[in-house]
Design an enzyme around this catalytic site. Structure first.
Site, short mmCIF file in Angstrom:
data_model
loop_
_atom_site.label_atom_id
_atom_site.label_comp_id
_atom_site.label_asym_id
_atom_site.label_seq_id
_atom_site.Cartn_x
_atom_site.Cartn_y
_atom_site.Cartn_z
N TYR A 4 0.83 -1.21 0.00
CA TYR A 4 0.00 0.00 0.00
C TYR A 4 0.86 1.25 0.00
O TYR A 4 1.88 1.32 0.68
CB TYR A 4 -0.90 0.02 1.24
CG TYR A 4 -1.79 1.23 1.27
CD1 TYR A 4 -2.93 1.28 0.47
CD2 TYR A 4 -1.47 2.34 2.04
CE1 TYR A 4 -3.74 2.40 0.46
CE2 TYR A 4 -2.28 3.46 2.03
CZ TYR A 4 -3.41 3.49 1.24
OH TYR A 4 -4.20 4.60 1.23
N TRP A 57 1.15 5.65 -1.76
CA TRP A 57 0.80 6.64 -2.79
C TRP A 57 1.86 6.76 -3.87
O TRP A 57 1.59 7.35 -4.92
CB TRP A 57 0.55 7.99 -2.13
CG TRP A 57 -0.87 8.17 -1.75
CD1 TRP A 57 -1.60 7.37 -0.93
CD2 TRP A 57 -1.75 9.22 -2.20
NE1 TRP A 57 -2.89 7.86 -0.83
CE2 TRP A 57 -3.00 8.99 -1.59
CE3 TRP A 57 -1.59 10.31 -3.03
CZ2 TRP A 57 -4.10 9.83 -1.81
CZ3 TRP A 57 -2.69 11.15 -3.23
CH2 TRP A 57 -3.92 10.90 -2.63
N1 LIG Z 1 -2.07 8.26 12.33
C1 LIG Z 1 -2.46 8.29 11.06
N2 LIG Z 1 -1.86 7.48 10.17
C2 LIG Z 1 -2.25 7.51 8.89
C3 LIG Z 1 -3.28 8.38 8.46
C4 LIG Z 1 -3.90 9.23 9.42
O1 LIG Z 1 -4.82 10.00 9.10
N3 LIG Z 1 -3.44 9.17 10.70
N4 LIG Z 1 -3.65 8.39 7.14
C5 LIG Z 1 -3.44 7.18 6.39
C6 LIG Z 1 -3.67 7.40 4.97
S1 LIG Z 1 -5.22 7.96 4.54
C7 LIG Z 1 -2.74 7.12 4.03
S2 LIG Z 1 -3.19 7.26 2.38
C8 LIG Z 1 -1.40 6.64 4.38
C9 LIG Z 1 -0.30 7.20 3.47
O2 LIG Z 1 0.83 6.40 3.56
P1 LIG Z 1 1.81 6.14 2.33
O3 LIG Z 1 1.08 6.19 1.05
O4 LIG Z 1 2.62 4.95 2.64
O5 LIG Z 1 2.71 7.44 2.45
P2 LIG Z 1 3.75 8.09 1.45
O6 LIG Z 1 4.67 8.90 2.28
O7 LIG Z 1 3.01 8.79 0.35
O8 LIG Z 1 4.52 6.84 0.88
C10 LIG Z 1 4.88 6.70 -0.45
C11 LIG Z 1 6.31 6.19 -0.53
O9 LIG Z 1 6.58 5.91 -1.89
C12 LIG Z 1 7.88 6.43 -2.23
N5 LIG Z 1 7.90 6.67 -3.69
C13 LIG Z 1 7.53 7.79 -4.36
N6 LIG Z 1 7.67 7.60 -5.69
C14 LIG Z 1 8.13 6.34 -5.85
C15 LIG Z 1 8.47 5.57 -7.01
O10 LIG Z 1 8.36 6.00 -8.15
N7 LIG Z 1 8.92 4.29 -6.79
C16 LIG Z 1 9.04 3.77 -5.54
N8 LIG Z 1 9.47 2.52 -5.44
N9 LIG Z 1 8.73 4.49 -4.45
C17 LIG Z 1 8.27 5.74 -4.60
C18 LIG Z 1 7.98 7.68 -1.40
O11 LIG Z 1 9.32 8.08 -1.26
C19 LIG Z 1 7.33 7.24 -0.09
O12 LIG Z 1 8.24 6.68 0.79
O13 LIG Z 1 -1.10 6.98 5.73
C20 LIG Z 1 -2.09 6.50 6.63
N10 LIG Z 1 -1.63 6.68 8.00
N1 LIG Z 2 -1.62 18.40 2.20
C1 LIG Z 2 -2.02 17.13 2.22
N2 LIG Z 2 -3.27 16.82 1.82
C2 LIG Z 2 -3.71 15.53 1.84
C3 LIG Z 2 -2.85 14.47 2.24
C4 LIG Z 2 -1.54 14.83 2.68
O1 LIG Z 2 -0.74 13.97 3.08
N3 LIG Z 2 -1.16 16.14 2.65
N4 LIG Z 2 -3.30 13.17 2.21
C5 LIG Z 2 -4.48 12.86 1.38
C6 LIG Z 2 -5.09 11.58 1.77
S1 LIG Z 2 -4.26 10.16 1.38
C7 LIG Z 2 -6.30 11.49 2.36
S2 LIG Z 2 -6.96 9.96 2.68
C8 LIG Z 2 -7.08 12.67 2.72
C9 LIG Z 2 -7.69 12.55 4.11
O2 LIG Z 2 -8.67 13.47 4.29
P1 LIG Z 2 -9.43 13.58 5.70
O3 LIG Z 2 -9.67 12.24 6.26
O4 LIG Z 2 -10.60 14.46 5.53
O5 LIG Z 2 -8.33 14.38 6.51
P2 LIG Z 2 -7.60 14.34 7.91
O6 LIG Z 2 -6.56 15.39 7.76
O7 LIG Z 2 -7.17 12.99 8.31
O8 LIG Z 2 -8.69 14.78 8.94
C10 LIG Z 2 -9.40 16.00 8.83
C11 LIG Z 2 -9.81 16.48 10.21
O9 LIG Z 2 -10.74 15.60 10.81
C12 LIG Z 2 -10.79 15.93 12.19
N5 LIG Z 2 -11.21 14.76 12.95
C13 LIG Z 2 -10.47 13.71 13.36
N6 LIG Z 2 -11.26 12.82 14.04
C14 LIG Z 2 -12.51 13.35 14.03
C15 LIG Z 2 -13.77 12.93 14.56
O10 LIG Z 2 -13.92 11.86 15.18
N7 LIG Z 2 -14.84 13.75 14.35
C16 LIG Z 2 -14.75 14.92 13.67
N8 LIG Z 2 -15.85 15.64 13.50
N9 LIG Z 2 -13.56 15.35 13.17
C17 LIG Z 2 -12.48 14.57 13.34
C18 LIG Z 2 -9.38 16.38 12.57
O11 LIG Z 2 -9.43 17.60 13.30
C19 LIG Z 2 -8.68 16.52 11.22
O12 LIG Z 2 -7.94 17.72 11.12
O13 LIG Z 2 -6.24 13.82 2.69
C20 LIG Z 2 -5.53 13.94 1.46
N10 LIG Z 2 -4.96 15.27 1.43
MO LIG Z 3 -5.27 8.36 2.33
#
Ligand SMILES: Nc1nc2c(c(=O)[nH]1)N[C@H]1C(S)=C(S)[C@@H](COP(=O)(O)OP(=O)(O)OC[C@H]3O[C@@H](n4cnc5c(=O)[nH]c(N)nc54)[C@H](O)[C@@H]3O)O[C@H]1N2
Ligand SMILES: Nc1nc2c(c(=O)[nH]1)N[C@H]1C(S)=C(S)[C@@H](COP(=O)(O)OP(=O)(O)OC[C@H]3O[C@@H](n4cnc5c(=O)[nH]c(N)nc54)[C@H](O)[C@@H]3O)O[C@H]1N2
Ligand SMILES: [Mo]
Length: 749
Positions: A114, A116
């Site tokens: 998994y 991005w």
């Molecule tokens: N506590 C907490 N944890 C969370 C979340 C949260 O809200 N709270 N959010 C979750 C969510 S929604 C997500 S989507 C995940 C995101 O988690 P990830 O998708 O694992 O995060 P990234 O840092 O985007 O990881 C992408 C990796 O791919 C590498 N990469 C980039 N380009 C390439 C390429 O061309 N080839 C290869 N081989 N590698 C490459 C980058 O250097 C990076 O290390 O985190 C989750 N974790």
């Molecule tokens: N700049 C930037 N943008 C991103 C990403 C990034 O890494 N960087 N990641 C992308 C990815 S993979 C994803 S999945 C999306 C995620 O998009 P979201 O899930 O919407 O985003 P989060 O930033 O995890 O959370 C938004 C807010 O939800 C609030 N929150 C947390 N728990 C609760 C709850 O129980 N109730 C309520 N009402 N609010 C709560 C927190 O205050 C938090 O700031 O964002 C995307 N956008």
């Molecule tokens: Mo995500």
């Protein structure tokens, strides 16, 4: 002496955070600047020159010393690596994959991988990995995402469509909201910082602009959540305790029912199961009417405010929006399902600017009205292994081979994993309870990672292949959420000895006798032309003319006529028009307030209709040792953990910043800017405090993305919140991640 100044080359490229210009000189990127067609360009690209040429780039293929010497599994994370020539590393990887598949079968290979990775349609690392593994017998896959895994499981039971189809393709556009909505009730807010980002990149960022329009039009926008900053200025803020939204939604529903504001005709014509839900709502089944007074104790909103909000929602065109974060916590199914029930009771589902929408603001592109052009996807082939785990159950799988797990009505054993291959993700940033994952990571015999940078995951791999970044290879960029199409030129030569993921897999496939199956005889350029040709064909079927590949190469980017002024009616508006002809794909053909299917699963943590089920860690279970609820949102200055090593170089940037209310900071002697330790029984990290009234008392917010560098015995100095979060499925139904479920304590350092 030759004092001729080498020319600076400028090209546009795209990324998950949008398009930008890259300036290069010789073999180095020297700067970036905004793409002129983006009205709200973000600052994420600023750090790219430093990041691409950072000392943390993996220079050459590397093998972990302990693994090389004794096939050690224990020291992953504490060991060092030796660099080896490409051929040697490719030989080793091929012979390990071959050994494992021959002795344990392909069910022993975990290729979920998994993450991005990078934008660009061909060089998508997880896609390349999956295609490669399919040509050598398959792999155990992962279902869903950390983003919306729980919603993807529960919401089809309610609306009968895949959740991502609902959220990306069937919701009201910003234009429709501006024209029709009077009240926008945003659970978890709508944050423009998050809509900077989307899978594949949205070019014209415009969320903040739309909210300025909503302000001018006097649309009442209410941000319901723990942080004021989750919505743009001009929105009202109703602070609630994290994880208490279901209680608040139930109380809103109770007021509707009690004050005869429920749209009974809508419920009768378009829904099933209200009669099963109503006794629970009014307290007949459990002796607890879900009154505003009942909810106040749980969510912190005053009873009169709940009543006033319910009346306003019933009296005006109201769109309820729910951030994805709400389902990233234990029992995340409940606020999602309950928001649909509340919207059904209001009777506005299917009306323009009314009903319920998910993930506005979470990802750029949601709310854009345009033709959703598909295509240009690398065929991954078919996977001969049918074993799949919910994506966030990885540590459970590694720690409990053979043990049964539940998932959305299915039950089966976890596979026994001997080899992990990861490309394009960083589980040691993204997974919950990292100290637990650290232990689980000791179980496989071999771990292989492709990565551009020495991330915590790369450091924990036995065989590490240096991958190129998207500036070091040619690709094409597009997404169905955007109307721009990009040629992504190779801007600089590969840094160090980095190779494209495609070339890495071609090399391994060759050694396993699968080169032809993997490459089909094409090199990168031939693949790009091949994918582009099929895309051009799909586009033509939708009456969209795309330039020839060479012309796109020449032009660098084009804007396609995909924008539609009148958004196509959503499946819900058609359903509203004629619920027989356009019946939903649920068992009843209607919106399911009660689901016999879900009840039939017999899960006590996700019964047949939405209920209030508190998570095990929230303010309602706060203890002296861990009294604060930590939310861990996405970072505003980057994408997840990407570009982190260069960002971390900036003086004072690490540890990450944790936001805390003055009411909580004061008794702990914490002032703005102090270094603090954030801790609970699972682990600890450092952070820098930001004392602010913009967060609800009792709540702290620490964004994700720092590179984990701690252990059970010492605190992570960089501030990754996942050292503190709970590694738990949302329920037996959704099995999503529970990242927002965590109680912590803060101490000044
Ligand atoms: N506590 C907490 N944890 C969370 C979340 C949260 O809200 N709270 N959010 C979750 C969510 S929604 C997500 S989507 C995940 C995101 O988690 P990830 O998708 O694992 O995060 P990234 O840092 O985007 O990881 C992408 C990796 O791919 C590498 N990469 C980039 N380009 C390439 C390429 O061309 N080839 C290869 N081989 N590698 C490459 C980058 O250097 C990076 O290390 O985190 C989750 N974790
Ligand atoms: N700049 C930037 N943008 C991103 C990403 C990034 O890494 N960087 N990641 C992308 C990815 S993979 C994803 S999945 C999306 C995620 O998009 P979201 O899930 O919407 O985003 P989060 O930033 O995890 O959370 C938004 C807010 O939800 C609030 N929150 C947390 N728990 C609760 C709850 O129980 N109730 C309520 N009402 N609010 C709560 C927190 O205050 C938090 O700031 O964002 C995307 N956008
Ligand atoms: Mo995500």
């Amino acid at each position: 002496m030759n004092d001729e100044i080498p020319p600076i080359r400028t090209k546009v490229t795209t990324s998950h955070w949008g398009a930008f210009k890259v300036h290069a000189c010789c073999d180095r990127i020297i700067g970036t600047s905004p793409f002129e067609h983006d009205p709200e360009p973000n600052r994420i690209p600023d750090i790219i020159p430093q990041a691409v040429h950072h000392r943390s780039r993996i220079a050459r293929p590397s093998i972990r010393k302990g693994w090389l010497a004794t096939r050690d599994r224990q020291a992953r994370g504490d060991d060092t690596h030796v660099e080896v020539p490409w051929d040697e590393a490719l030989d080793l990887a091929a012979s390990e994959i071959d050994r494992i598949r021959k002795s344990h079968g392909n069910e022993a290979i975990f290729g979920g991988s998994y993450g991005w990775a990078s934008a660009g349609r061909f060089h998508h690392a997880p896609g390349q990995l999956h295609r490669f593994l399919n040509t050598v017998g398959g792999y155990v896959a992962a279902f869903g995402s950390y983003s919306t895994g729980c919603a993807q499981a529960i919401m089809p039971h309610v609306f009968g469509v895949p959740f991502l189809k609902y959220t990306y393709a069937s919701q009201d556009s910003w234009e429709t909201i501006a024209a029709h909505t009077e009240t926008l009730v945003m659970f978890g807010g709508v944050n423009p910082k998050n809509s900077q980002v989307s899978m594949g990149g949205v070019t014209q960022h415009e969320t903040a602009t739309w909210f300025r329009r909503f302000n001018e039009k006097k649309i009442r926008c209410i941000n319901i959540g723990p942080q004021r900053t989750d919505a743009p200025q001009g929105c009202d803020w109703l602070p609630v305790h994290p994880a208490s939204d279901t209680a608040l939604m139930l109380a809103l529903a109770y007021v509707l029912e009690n004050e005869a504001l429920t749209d009974k005709a809508f419920l009768a014509r378009y829904t099933v199961g209200f009669e099963r839900f109503r006794p629970y709502l009014i307290g007949d089944t459990d002796g607890r009417p879900k009154t505003p007074e009942w909810a106040t104790a749980l969510c912190g909103v005053k009873p009169d405010d709940i009543r006033a909000l319910a009346r306003r929602m019933a009296g005006t065109r109201t769109l309820i929006t729910v951030a994805w974060s709400l389902q990233r916590g234990e029992h995340g199914e409940q606020p999602y399902w309950m928001s649909a029930v509340l919207a059904a009771m209001l009777g506005q589902i299917g009306l323009p600017g009314g009903g319920v929408g998910y993930g506005y603001g979470a990802i750029g592109g949601i709310g854009k009205s345009m033709k959703r052009l598909e295509g240009m996807t690398l065929d991954q082939g078919s996977n001969p292994v049918d074993k799949v785990i919910p994506v966030a159950r990885i540590a459970d799988m590694l720690l409990n081979p053979g043990a049964d797990f539940d998932f959305n009505g299915h039950r089966g054993p976890y596979p026994d994993i001997r080899l992990i291959y990861w490309a394009g993700g960083n589980p040691f940033h993204h997974h919950q309870d990292l100290n637990r994952l650290h232990e689980a990571w000791k179980t496989p015999e071999t771990i292989i990672v492709n990565e551009p940078w020495w991330t915590p995951t790369a450091k924990r791999a036995d065989i590490v292949f240096p991958a190129t970044t998207s500036y070091e290879r040619e690709d094409v960029g597009r997404t169905n959420l955007d109307d721009f199409l990009f040629h992504m030129p190779q801007i600089i030569p590969p840094v160090g000895e980095a190779r494209n993921d495609f070339d890495i897999f071609s090399g391994i496939a060759e050694r396993m006798g699968a080169r032809q199956a993997f490459t089909e005889g094409r090199n990168v350029e031939a693949w790009l032309r091949h994918l582009y040709a099929s895309y051009a064909e799909t586009a033509a079927q939708s009456d969209i003319q795309v330039p020839a590949f060479d012309e796109l190469r020449e032009k660098n980017w084009v804007k396609l006529p995909l924008k539609t002024e009148t958004p196509t009616p959503s499946f819900l508006s058609r359903f509203r028009e004629d619920p027989q002809r356009h019946a939903l794909d649920t068992p009843s053909g209607r919106i399911e307030i009660f689901s016999a299917t879900v009840e039939g699963f017999g899960y006590e943590d996700c019964p047949g209709h939405p209920v209030w089920l508190p998570p095990r860690e929230w303010l309602g279970t706060a203890t002296l040792k861990a009294p604060l609820h930590m939310v861990s949102p996405q970072p505003g200055d980057k994408l997840h953990s990407q570009l982190e090593s260069a960002l971390a170089d900036v003086q004072g940037a690490r540890p990450e910043t944790i936001i805390i209310n003055p009411v909580d900071a004061k008794p702990r002697g914490i002032a703005d800017g102090d270094l603090v330790k954030v801790h609970n029984d699972r682990g600890a990290c450092h952070a820098r405090s930001k004392v602010s009234e913009d967060i609800a008392p009792g709540v702290v917010a620490l964004p994700t993305g720092a590179w984990f560098a701690g252990s059970m015995n010492f605190a992570d100095p960089n501030g990754n919140p996942n050292v503190l979060t709970l590694d738990l499925g949302t329920s037996r139904l959704g099995q999503g991640c529970s990242a927002h479920t965590a109680l912590v304590e803060l101490s000044r350092l």
